[in-house]
Write a protein that holds these residues in place. Structure first.
Motif: not given
Length: 193
Positions: A95-118
């Protein structure tokens, strides 16, 4: 008498000011803590998701086909039940869900229309064990989780590739290379029936 009241007021004025300041600071700190507590998690909450899966699987106890492959030797067994907390511990530990790591990971989201896909979280530095976490969605529900873990030391290099598919099973591939031995690979695949 008036001089005496002024003297008492002046004598206790610093104490009164200190009490008032302490009360204001306490209220301010409580508001800041509440604001931080109410913020959404910075990343996908893998730990909470896997905990829910563990609870569900421990209740249902589906029949399981577990295959272990070590250096070309394959062994498959059938189980009526498993301890899913033990089985999925590696996922929990990723699990990476730590507030201290907020700048340690880059997030990239993919949508299809308005649906989150990845959503893909990629470590920005090599000092973190979990280098990649990819979560795929199908109609708003998690359909696939893939994790890459890497641990490097002067004694050993360990790579873990974890793959979880809700309702189907999971796969763990661990590759280890030590100073004194060649690369070894262990693969564990669990399929629910």
């Amino acid at each position: 008498m008036k001089n005496r009241q002024t003297f008492i007021s002046m004598k206790y004025a610093p104490l009164f000011a200190l009490v008032l300041l302490t009360a204001l600071l306490h209220t301010s700190c409580e508001e800041q803590v509440a604001a931080v507590a109410n913020q959404p998690d910075p990343f996908f909450d893998l730990e909470a998701y896997i905990e829910a899966q563990i609870s569900s699987l421990n209740q249902k106890q589906p029949k399981v086909r577990k295959t272990i492959l070590v250096e070309g030797q394959r062994e498959t067994q059938q189980f009526d039940s498993l301890d899913y907390r033990t089985e999925l511990k590696t996922f929990l530990n990723s699990d990476i869900n730590r507030k201290a790591w907020v700048d340690k990971y880059k997030a990239d989201s993919t949508f299809e229309g308005s649906q989150l896909k990845q959503v893909t979280y990629t470590a920005t530095g090599a000092d973190l064990k979990t280098r990649l976490l990819r979560v795929k969605y199908d109609q708003g529900e998690v359909s696939d989780i893939y994790i890459e873990n890497r641990t490097n030391s002067i004694v050993a290099d360990v790579r873990q590739d974890l793959h979880f598919q809700p309702g189907q099973g999971y796969r763990l591939v661990t590759t280890q290379e030590t100073v004194l031995s060649e690369e070894q690979e262990i693969e564990v695949e669990v399929k629910w029936q």
